[in-house]
Design a protein around this motif. Structure first.
Motif, mmCIF file in Angstrom:
data_model
loop_
_atom_site.group_PDB
_atom_site.id
_atom_site.type_symbol
_atom_site.label_atom_id
_atom_site.label_comp_id
_atom_site.label_asym_id
_atom_site.label_seq_id
_atom_site.Cartn_x
_atom_site.Cartn_y
_atom_site.Cartn_z
ATOM 1 N N ARG A 209 26.317 -5.528 -34.641
ATOM 2 C CA ARG A 209 25.294 -6.422 -35.171
ATOM 3 C C ARG A 209 23.921 -5.769 -35.128
ATOM 4 O O ARG A 209 23.532 -5.168 -34.130
ATOM 5 N N MET A 210 23.179 -5.884 -36.194
ATOM 6 C CA MET A 210 21.816 -5.355 -36.267
ATOM 7 C C MET A 210 20.860 -6.311 -35.560
ATOM 8 O O MET A 210 21.165 -7.477 -35.421
ATOM 9 N N PRO A 211 19.669 -5.760 -35.127
ATOM 10 C CA PRO A 211 19.205 -4.377 -35.202
ATOM 11 C C PRO A 211 19.869 -3.509 -34.131
ATOM 12 O O PRO A 211 20.456 -4.020 -33.183
ATOM 13 N N PHE A 212 19.738 -2.191 -34.283
ATOM 14 C CA PHE A 212 20.372 -1.247 -33.369
ATOM 15 C C PHE A 212 19.341 -0.566 -32.479
ATOM 16 O O PHE A 212 18.281 -0.150 -32.952
ATOM 17 N N PHE A 213 19.684 -0.473 -31.199
ATOM 18 C CA PHE A 213 18.833 0.173 -30.202
ATOM 19 C C PHE A 213 19.644 1.266 -29.508
ATOM 20 O O PHE A 213 20.867 1.256 -29.534
ATOM 21 N N PRO B 78 9.812 3.980 -31.682
ATOM 22 C CA PRO B 78 9.198 3.562 -30.410
ATOM 23 C C PRO B 78 10.157 3.807 -29.255
ATOM 24 O O PRO B 78 11.332 3.416 -29.320
ATOM 25 N N THR B 79 9.647 4.469 -28.216
ATOM 26 C CA THR B 79 10.521 4.953 -27.143
ATOM 27 C C THR B 79 9.957 4.612 -25.776
ATOM 28 O O THR B 79 8.749 4.703 -25.548
ATOM 29 N N LEU B 80 10.848 4.238 -24.869
ATOM 30 C CA LEU B 80 10.497 4.012 -23.469
ATOM 31 C C LEU B 80 11.131 5.124 -22.648
ATOM 32 O O LEU B 80 12.336 5.342 -22.728
ATOM 33 N N LEU B 81 10.320 5.842 -21.874
ATOM 34 C CA LEU B 81 10.806 6.895 -20.980
ATOM 35 C C LEU B 81 10.845 6.337 -19.564
ATOM 36 O O LEU B 81 9.794 6.109 -18.957
ATOM 37 N N ILE B 82 12.027 6.110 -19.028
ATOM 38 C CA ILE B 82 12.170 5.611 -17.664
ATOM 39 C C ILE B 82 12.420 6.806 -16.757
ATOM 40 O O ILE B 82 13.449 7.478 -16.852
ATOM 41 N N ALA B 83 11.459 7.084 -15.872
ATOM 42 C CA ALA B 83 11.495 8.307 -15.074
ATOM 43 C C ALA B 83 11.550 7.980 -13.578
ATOM 44 O O ALA B 83 10.567 7.505 -13.005
ATOM 45 N N PRO B 84 12.682 8.241 -12.920
ATOM 46 C CA PRO B 84 12.765 8.038 -11.464
ATOM 47 C C PRO B 84 11.931 9.095 -10.742
ATOM 48 O O PRO B 84 12.086 10.291 -10.995
ATOM 49 N N THR B 85 11.079 8.678 -9.849
ATOM 50 C CA THR B 85 10.157 9.647 -9.227
ATOM 51 C C THR B 85 10.826 10.516 -8.170
ATOM 52 O O THR B 85 10.300 11.577 -7.823
ATOM 53 N N ARG B 86 11.995 10.109 -7.651
ATOM 54 C CA ARG B 86 12.725 10.911 -6.662
ATOM 55 C C ARG B 86 13.960 11.563 -7.274
ATOM 56 O O ARG B 86 14.928 11.838 -6.585
ATOM 57 N N ASP B 87 13.899 11.835 -8.558
ATOM 58 C CA ASP B 87 15.023 12.436 -9.263
ATOM 59 C C ASP B 87 15.320 13.812 -8.679
ATOM 60 O O ASP B 87 14.463 14.703 -8.708
ATOM 61 N N TYR C 66 2.988 14.769 -25.173
ATOM 62 C CA TYR C 66 2.945 15.024 -26.609
ATOM 63 C C TYR C 66 3.837 14.066 -27.402
ATOM 64 O O TYR C 66 3.945 14.187 -28.620
ATOM 65 N N PHE C 67 4.449 13.142 -26.712
ATOM 66 C CA PHE C 67 5.400 12.226 -27.331
ATOM 67 C C PHE C 67 4.638 10.949 -27.704
ATOM 68 O O PHE C 67 4.595 9.986 -26.955
ATOM 69 N N ARG C 68 4.064 10.956 -28.882
ATOM 70 C CA ARG C 68 3.170 9.871 -29.276
ATOM 71 C C ARG C 68 3.865 8.518 -29.359
ATOM 72 O O ARG C 68 3.239 7.477 -29.141
ATOM 73 N N ALA C 69 5.132 8.519 -29.692
ATOM 74 C CA ALA C 69 5.858 7.258 -29.860
ATOM 75 C C ALA C 69 6.400 6.720 -28.544
ATOM 76 O O ALA C 69 7.022 5.655 -28.528
ATOM 77 N N GLU D 243 16.074 1.080 -34.055
ATOM 78 C CA GLU D 243 14.779 0.391 -33.981
ATOM 79 C C GLU D 243 13.926 0.899 -32.818
ATOM 80 O O GLU D 243 12.730 1.138 -32.968
ATOM 81 N N ARG D 244 14.571 1.049 -31.647
ATOM 82 C CA ARG D 244 13.857 1.482 -30.443
ATOM 83 C C ARG D 244 14.807 2.262 -29.555
ATOM 84 O O ARG D 244 16.021 2.048 -29.578
ATOM 85 N N MET D 245 14.239 3.175 -28.754
ATOM 86 C CA MET D 245 15.038 3.971 -27.823
ATOM 87 C C MET D 245 14.531 3.794 -26.405
ATOM 88 O O MET D 245 13.317 3.705 -26.179
ATOM 89 N N VAL D 246 15.471 3.776 -25.466
ATOM 90 C CA VAL D 246 15.160 3.845 -24.038
ATOM 91 C C VAL D 246 15.831 5.093 -23.497
ATOM 92 O O VAL D 246 17.052 5.237 -23.610
#
Length: 324
Positions: free
Chosen positions: A119-123, A250-259, A273-276, A146-149
């Motif tokens: 089913r649309m929209p696709f993420f 449009p993108t969300l970068l989820i970054a664990p600080t203790r990776d 440099y990742f404007r989106a 539509e959007r990326m995580v």
């Protein structure tokens, strides 16, 4: 008909699903599953792209989280791992011929399974190596996604006993002399919970270890020299400012600080440099944020549901960008 998915007592298979295999560009069979939400009207479909040495079963809990919010979930095992076709005689070697084969598989999955059946929209929700695939493919996905995580995107490497530069040099040397299908180490040693770089949640770590012990056919050993070289080349390509400028999703970068696998600094640098994209650090979390303790996992899921339209967390959009 028997299921092609596997379950354990504390990791049952979600209901209301379709499962099967689709054919990749080279004829190989890749295992997939499509999970429907209990609500009569879907708010869209989340495509999950796994990390290296992952498989559909590892995401059952996260799939339930997403479907409970009115979203469908579509996912598949990457080529050469999980329940998908293996690429070498030694099935435990993590291998890929060329990195763009992953992108071709994603395109085939979208065209053969997601577009006709979901089913649309696709993420897109992608973790580690899956996030590297998403970054590489993103300029061509703008009309479909539509959007990326991106969770802990594989844009660097740490905690390996050798520098990323040294590993890349050795991998390239092996490939030049025709040894790309060999691994640089004999085996990956299973770390005790106290030393693992993936999660600080003991119960979820044990659950994943139990899956691996019960169904070893889903698991991988170390990556081959070719896999490493292809991955490092992809990292260099997607980290270039001109590539990042070309991504408009449009993108969300989820970054664990203790990776302990992907340096947090490399994930943070990617966002410059990742404007989106918008960076959301999860303070205190380790690499596998969706396998983490509830406090970290809930923060990541809150950001996801605030970012992906259709969830019931629109009122929580102020969470995005606060660094939780």
């Amino acid at each position: 008909m028997d299921s092609i998915l596997f379950s354990t007592p504390d990791n049952p298979i979600p209901e209301n699903r379709t499962e099967g295999y689709f054919e990749a560009f080279d004829g190989r069979k890749l295992r997939y599953a499509l999970f429907r939400c209990p609500q009569p009207v879907s708010k869209g479909t989340v495509v999950i792209l796994q990390g290296r040495n992952e498989f559909i079963e590892k995401y059952f809990e996260t799939i339930r989280d997403l479907t409970s919010r009115g979203l469908w979930v579509a996912t598949f095992d990457l080529r050469g791992q999980g329940g998908s076709a293996r690429l070498l005689k030694n099935a435990m070697h993590g291998h890929v011929g060329r990195f763009f084969h992953y992108e071709q598989d994603l395109t085939a999955f979208l065209e053969k399974v997601v577009l006709p059946d979901a089913r649309m929209p696709f993420f897109l929700l992608a973790h580690s190596t899956g996030a590297l695939i998403a970054l590489s493919a993103a300029p061509q996905l703008a009309n479909r996604i539509e959007r990326m995580v991106l969770s802990a995107p594989f844009v660097g490497l740490t905690g390996q006993g050798a520098s990323a530069g040294a590993i890349r040099f050795l991998a390239a040397a092996a490939c030049r002399v025709g040894l790309g299908s060999l691994t640089l180490v004999r085996n990956l040693k299973e770390k005790p919970f106290a030393e693992n770089p993936l999660t600080s949640d003991a119960a979820r770590y044990r659950r994943n270890m139990d899956l691996a012990a019960r169904f070893p056919q889903l698991c991988l050993g170390p990556p081959t020299a070719r896999w490493l070289l292809e991955a490092f080349n992809a990292i260099q390509r997607v980290s270039a400012p001109e590539h990042l400028f070309s991504i408009t999703i449009p993108t969300l970068l989820i970054a664990p600080t203790r990776d302990g696998v992907i340096p947090y600094a490399a994930q943070e640098a990617l966002s410059r440099y990742f404007r989106a994209a918008q960076l959301v650090p999860i303070a205190g979390a380790k690499h596998e944020i969706f396998q983490e303790k509830d406090v970290y996992r809930a923060a990541a899921l809150a950001a996801v549901h605030a970012f992906i339209p259709g969830s019931d967390a629109e009122a929580s959009t102020e969470l995005v960008g606060t660094g939780i």
